[in-house]
Design a protein around this motif. Structure first.
Motif, PDB file in Angstrom:
ATOM      1  N   MET A   1       0.851  -1.173   0.000  1.00  0.00           N
ATOM      2  CA  MET A   1       0.000   0.000   0.000  1.00  0.00           C
ATOM      3  C   MET A   1       0.899   1.238   0.000  1.00  0.00           C
ATOM      4  SD  MET A   1      -3.086   1.174   2.619  1.00  0.00           S
ATOM      5  CE  MET A   1      -3.244  -0.429   3.269  1.00  0.00           C
ATOM      6  N   GLY A   2       0.579   2.179  -0.881  1.00  0.00           N
ATOM      7  CA  GLY A   2       1.390   3.392  -0.973  1.00  0.00           C
ATOM      8  C   GLY A   2       1.098   4.348   0.166  1.00  0.00           C
ATOM      9  N   ARG A   3       1.925   5.376   0.262  1.00  0.00           N
ATOM     10  CA  ARG A   3       1.777   6.360   1.344  1.00  0.00           C
ATOM     11  C   ARG A   3       0.474   7.146   1.194  1.00  0.00           C
ATOM     12  NH1 ARG A   3       4.710   6.128   5.695  1.00  0.00           N
ATOM     13  NH2 ARG A   3       5.529   8.221   5.815  1.00  0.00           N
ATOM     14  N   LYS A   4       0.100   7.463  -0.071  1.00  0.00           N
ATOM     15  CA  LYS A   4      -1.136   8.211  -0.290  1.00  0.00           C
ATOM     16  C   LYS A   4      -2.360   7.377   0.084  1.00  0.00           C
ATOM     17  CE  LYS A   4       0.532  11.335  -3.834  1.00  0.00           C
ATOM     18  NZ  LYS A   4       0.347  11.814  -5.197  1.00  0.00           N
ATOM     19  N   ALA A   5      -2.312   6.105  -0.246  1.00  0.00           N
ATOM     20  CA  ALA A   5      -3.437   5.233   0.090  1.00  0.00           C
ATOM     21  C   ALA A   5      -3.567   5.085   1.606  1.00  0.00           C
ATOM     22  CB  ALA A   5      -3.261   3.869  -0.559  1.00  0.00           C
ATOM     23  N   GLN A   6      -2.451   4.971   2.281  1.00  0.00           N
ATOM     24  CA  GLN A   6      -2.482   4.849   3.735  1.00  0.00           C
ATOM     25  C   GLN A   6      -3.020   6.128   4.368  1.00  0.00           C
ATOM     26  OE1 GLN A   6       1.272   3.933   5.566  1.00  0.00           O
ATOM     27  NE2 GLN A   6       0.451   4.046   7.632  1.00  0.00           N
ATOM     28  N   ALA A   7      -2.607   7.276   3.864  1.00  0.00           N
ATOM     29  CA  ALA A   7      -3.089   8.550   4.396  1.00  0.00           C
ATOM     30  C   ALA A   7      -4.585   8.693   4.159  1.00  0.00           C
ATOM     31  CB  ALA A   7      -2.324   9.708   3.756  1.00  0.00           C
ATOM     32  N   SER A   8      -5.048   8.283   2.981  1.00  0.00           N
ATOM     33  CA  SER A   8      -6.482   8.359   2.680  1.00  0.00           C
ATOM     34  C   SER A   8      -7.282   7.453   3.597  1.00  0.00           C
ATOM     35  CB  SER A   8      -6.739   7.963   1.228  1.00  0.00           C
ATOM     36  OG  SER A   8      -6.110   8.862   0.359  1.00  0.00           O
ATOM     37  N   LEU A   9      -6.788   6.253   3.814  1.00  0.00           N
ATOM     38  CA  LEU A   9      -7.475   5.308   4.690  1.00  0.00           C
ATOM     39  C   LEU A   9      -7.521   5.819   6.125  1.00  0.00           C
ATOM     40  CD1 LEU A   9      -8.851   2.560   4.876  1.00  0.00           C
ATOM     41  CD2 LEU A   9      -6.617   1.563   5.347  1.00  0.00           C
ATOM     42  N   GLU A  10      -6.426   6.392   6.594  1.00  0.00           N
ATOM     43  CA  GLU A  10      -6.408   6.955   7.941  1.00  0.00           C
ATOM     44  C   GLU A  10      -7.390   8.109   8.058  1.00  0.00           C
ATOM     45  OE1 GLU A  10      -2.386   8.021   8.766  1.00  0.00           O
ATOM     46  OE2 GLU A  10      -1.724   5.934   8.961  1.00  0.00           O
ATOM     47  N   TYR A  11      -7.466   8.946   7.039  1.00  0.00           N
ATOM     48  CA  TYR A  11      -8.402  10.073   7.045  1.00  0.00           C
ATOM     49  C   TYR A  11      -9.840   9.578   7.102  1.00  0.00           C
ATOM     50  CZ  TYR A  11     -10.966  14.177   5.479  1.00  0.00           C
ATOM     51  OH  TYR A  11     -11.865  15.201   5.385  1.00  0.00           O
ATOM     52  N   ILE A  12     -10.177   8.597   6.291  1.00  0.00           N
ATOM     53  CA  ILE A  12     -11.534   8.053   6.273  1.00  0.00           C
ATOM     54  C   ILE A  12     -11.884   7.427   7.622  1.00  0.00           C
ATOM     55  CG2 ILE A  12     -12.981   6.246   5.258  1.00  0.00           C
ATOM     56  CD1 ILE A  12     -11.568   6.860   2.581  1.00  0.00           C
ATOM     57  N   LEU A  13     -10.954   6.691   8.204  1.00  0.00           N
ATOM     58  CA  LEU A  13     -11.209   6.069   9.505  1.00  0.00           C
ATOM     59  C   LEU A  13     -11.383   7.112  10.610  1.00  0.00           C
ATOM     60  CD1 LEU A  13      -8.851   2.972   9.388  1.00  0.00           C
ATOM     61  CD2 LEU A  13     -11.339   3.003   9.299  1.00  0.00           C
ATOM     62  N   MET A  14     -10.567   8.155  10.598  1.00  0.00           N
ATOM     63  CA  MET A  14     -10.700   9.207  11.605  1.00  0.00           C
ATOM     64  C   MET A  14     -12.029   9.939  11.447  1.00  0.00           C
ATOM     65  SD  MET A  14      -8.365   9.427  13.821  1.00  0.00           S
ATOM     66  CE  MET A  14      -8.035   7.703  13.939  1.00  0.00           C
ATOM     67  N   PHE A  15     -12.438  10.166  10.212  1.00  0.00           N
ATOM     68  CA  PHE A  15     -13.720  10.802   9.953  1.00  0.00           C
ATOM     69  C   PHE A  15     -14.867   9.933  10.466  1.00  0.00           C
ATOM     70  CE2 PHE A  15     -17.375  11.818   7.245  1.00  0.00           C
ATOM     71  CZ  PHE A  15     -17.466  13.184   7.476  1.00  0.00           C
ATOM     72  N   ALA A  16     -14.807   8.641  10.200  1.00  0.00           N
ATOM     73  CA  ALA A  16     -15.852   7.719  10.650  1.00  0.00           C
ATOM     74  C   ALA A  16     -15.913   7.664  12.177  1.00  0.00           C
ATOM     75  CB  ALA A  16     -15.601   6.324  10.074  1.00  0.00           C
ATOM     76  N   VAL A  17     -14.758   7.633  12.830  1.00  0.00           N
ATOM     77  CA  VAL A  17     -14.732   7.607  14.290  1.00  0.00           C
ATOM     78  C   VAL A  17     -15.310   8.913  14.842  1.00  0.00           C
ATOM     79  CG1 VAL A  17     -13.190   7.628  16.293  1.00  0.00           C
ATOM     80  CG2 VAL A  17     -12.855   5.940  14.482  1.00  0.00           C
ATOM     81  N   GLY A  18     -14.980  10.028  14.239  1.00  0.00           N
ATOM     82  CA  GLY A  18     -15.520  11.316  14.671  1.00  0.00           C
ATOM     83  C   GLY A  18     -17.033  11.380  14.516  1.00  0.00           C
ATOM     84  N   MET A  19     -17.542  10.866  13.408  1.00  0.00           N
ATOM     85  CA  MET A  19     -18.995  10.838  13.197  1.00  0.00           C
ATOM     86  C   MET A  19     -19.680   9.925  14.212  1.00  0.00           C
ATOM     87  SD  MET A  19     -19.653  12.954  10.834  1.00  0.00           S
ATOM     88  CE  MET A  19     -21.287  12.545  10.286  1.00  0.00           C
ATOM     89  N   LEU A  20     -19.060   8.816  14.526  1.00  0.00           N
ATOM     90  CA  LEU A  20     -19.615   7.897  15.519  1.00  0.00           C
ATOM     91  C   LEU A  20     -19.667   8.554  16.899  1.00  0.00           C
ATOM     92  CD1 LEU A  20     -20.650   5.032  16.123  1.00  0.00           C
ATOM     93  CD2 LEU A  20     -18.288   4.391  16.580  1.00  0.00           C
ATOM     94  N   ILE A  21     -18.612   9.233  17.262  1.00  0.00           N
ATOM     95  CA  ILE A  21     -18.587   9.924  18.555  1.00  0.00           C
ATOM     96  C   ILE A  21     -19.654  11.011  18.590  1.00  0.00           C
ATOM     97  CG2 ILE A  21     -17.203  11.468  20.004  1.00  0.00           C
ATOM     98  CD1 ILE A  21     -14.752   9.775  19.163  1.00  0.00           C
TER      99      ILE A  21
END
Length: 63
Positions: free
Chosen positions: A1-21
């Motif tokens: 997995m490239g660095r951009k893909a990892q950054a995108s995945l981390e961003y999506i996960l952080m967004f989802a966690v924030g929405m859940l909270i």
């Protein structure tokens, strides 16, 4: 997995966690029952406004 893909995945996960909270906080503050009461009162007032407008419209067209 490239660095951009990892950054995108981390961003999506952080967004989802924030929405859940945020959803949990809103649920705790308002609750489902409070939300249902609010929605019911809005439906009631909107129905009354529609009925009143229709009544006024029928009176103005016949007069």
């Amino acid at each position: 997995m490239g660095r951009k893909a990892q950054a995108s995945l981390e961003y999506i996960l952080m967004f989802a966690v924030g929405m859940l909270i945020a959803a949990v906080i809103i649920y705790k503050l308002i609750g489902v029952k409070g939300l249902a009461i609010w929605a019911g009162s809005k439906m009631n007032t909107t129905g009354n406004e529609i009925s009143e407008n229709l009544h006024n419209l029928s009176n103005s067209s016949t007069g």
